[in-house]
Enzyme design. Sequence first.
Site, PDB file in Angstrom:
ATOM      1  N   ALA A  52      14.743 116.684  71.699  1.00  0.00           N
ATOM      2  CA  ALA A  52      15.844 117.481  72.265  1.00  0.00           C
ATOM      3  C   ALA A  52      16.268 116.814  73.560  1.00  0.00           C
ATOM      4  O   ALA A  52      15.418 116.403  74.358  1.00  0.00           O
ATOM      5  CB  ALA A  52      15.362 118.897  72.547  1.00  0.00           C
ATOM      6  N   LYS A  53      17.558 116.713  73.778  1.00  0.00           N
ATOM      7  CA  LYS A  53      18.052 116.145  75.037  1.00  0.00           C
ATOM      8  C   LYS A  53      18.232 117.331  75.993  1.00  0.00           C
ATOM      9  O   LYS A  53      19.309 117.915  76.094  1.00  0.00           O
ATOM     10  CB  LYS A  53      19.369 115.401  74.792  1.00  0.00           C
ATOM     11  CG  LYS A  53      19.829 114.575  75.983  1.00  0.00           C
ATOM     12  CD  LYS A  53      21.005 113.700  75.572  1.00  0.00           C
ATOM     13  CE  LYS A  53      21.699 113.069  76.755  1.00  0.00           C
ATOM     14  NZ  LYS A  53      20.935 112.041  77.467  1.00  0.00           N
ATOM     15  N   SER A  54      17.119 117.694  76.630  1.00  0.00           N
ATOM     16  CA  SER A  54      17.171 118.864  77.512  1.00  0.00           C
ATOM     17  C   SER A  54      17.155 118.415  78.964  1.00  0.00           C
ATOM     18  O   SER A  54      16.579 117.375  79.303  1.00  0.00           O
ATOM     19  CB  SER A  54      15.970 119.782  77.243  1.00  0.00           C
ATOM     20  OG  SER A  54      14.805 119.225  77.783  1.00  0.00           O
ATOM     21  N   TYR A  86      14.565 115.476  82.038  1.00  0.00           N
ATOM     22  CA  TYR A  86      15.021 114.495  83.022  1.00  0.00           C
ATOM     23  C   TYR A  86      14.298 114.614  84.360  1.00  0.00           C
ATOM     24  O   TYR A  86      14.518 113.795  85.248  1.00  0.00           O
ATOM     25  CB  TYR A  86      16.559 114.539  83.135  1.00  0.00           C
ATOM     26  CG  TYR A  86      17.132 113.896  81.888  1.00  0.00           C
ATOM     27  CD1 TYR A  86      17.447 112.552  81.858  1.00  0.00           C
ATOM     28  CD2 TYR A  86      17.223 114.611  80.703  1.00  0.00           C
ATOM     29  CE1 TYR A  86      17.890 111.937  80.699  1.00  0.00           C
ATOM     30  CE2 TYR A  86      17.656 114.009  79.533  1.00  0.00           C
ATOM     31  CZ  TYR A  86      17.987 112.673  79.533  1.00  0.00           C
ATOM     32  OH  TYR A  86      18.403 112.058  78.376  1.00  0.00           O
TER      33      TYR A  86
END
Length: 362
Positions: free
Chosen positions: A173-175, A179
């Site tokens: 998932a690009k959550s 980051y």
Amino acid sequence: MFNDDGPKKDVKTARIVPEIWHNGQFIGWDDARVHVMSHVLHYGSSVFEGIRCYSTKRGPAVFRLREHMQRLVNSSKIYRMDHEWSVDELCEAVVGLVARSGFEQCYVRPIIFRSLDEEHPAFGVNPFPNPLSRYIGAWDWGKYLGEEAIEQGVDVCVSSWNRLSPNSMPVMAKSGANYMNSQLIKMEAIKNGYAEGIALDDRGFVSEGSGENIFLVSNGKVITPPLSSSILPGITRDSVIQICRELEIPVVESGLQRAALYIADELFFTGTAAEVTPIRSVDKIKIGEGRRGPITTQLQKAYFEVTKAERPAPGPWLTFVNEHKAAGESNGHRPARQPEVAAAEQLESSRQANAAAVLPAD
Ligand SMILES: Cc1ncc(COP(=O)(O)O)c(C=O)c1O
């Protein structure tokens, strides 16, 4: 070779699109605000995308829009963000924003996050009481790792921070929360005079950069870590794998030891922001000849030609913003087709996008 002005540097932002898309409306930049007690600010509850729109002879063209929006929907599903927003609707929103901006090229940032219901505020970790918000912003962004990096390559290090392990934070998932790990990797690299850091996974295998996938070239073969090495299923990574196949360059996904980086013939990063960026040294060890190698050059050239519509893409990868409006079709790569053909193609492209997001390429 190694400089110490990294902390002051940022990616060059030429211009910002003055409107933000919000739930089907276009609002002014200054009106796109959230409450400081929003869930996302305290608990990192966002998923987002980064998409590039390229200037082409046929006007602005968004690169692999459906695949990005499918990944956004997948990311939100993983985090149990229940909504009815379709990939189609999200794609339309991006096309609308870019069309209104009048920009020929830009970077597009859709985001879905848990905000605050000011009538019924909820402050706990449990995200369910908090409403979902979605916005799309855009700006004209320069080369992510520096203008000269595309030709000269970058100096990088292996990070002391590991990439997230799959059962702690899903890197698939690009959550936003992922980051924080990326920031640790990036800050350490910058403070030590490098452009970027390469993280290993929790087993010690090469994973990825703080915001890029990585490829290695050895004896004419292109190798990249598999999804099981805690990588984001990069859309540029998938594009480069498909371009390799078209160019008949052997490409494999394989676990890589850190030491393999040092003795590679060539190394390069891929990412929407970083595009195809050569790596010229790792931990101050020169890679190959210490400059962009021949296979990186070939792949970079093909990638840029595809993004600029100067070379046919292996699939329907470009959404031509102006033609999309005029013809009402989702992809401008080909002339108008029969609706049933278009529908079948859309199905196929969403199948491919899903496969790219979930399955290894081989
Ligand atoms: C951690 C990470 N890995 C890989 C990538 C490359 O992904 P993509 O090519 O889809 O932009 C990105 C960029 O979004 C990233 O942030």
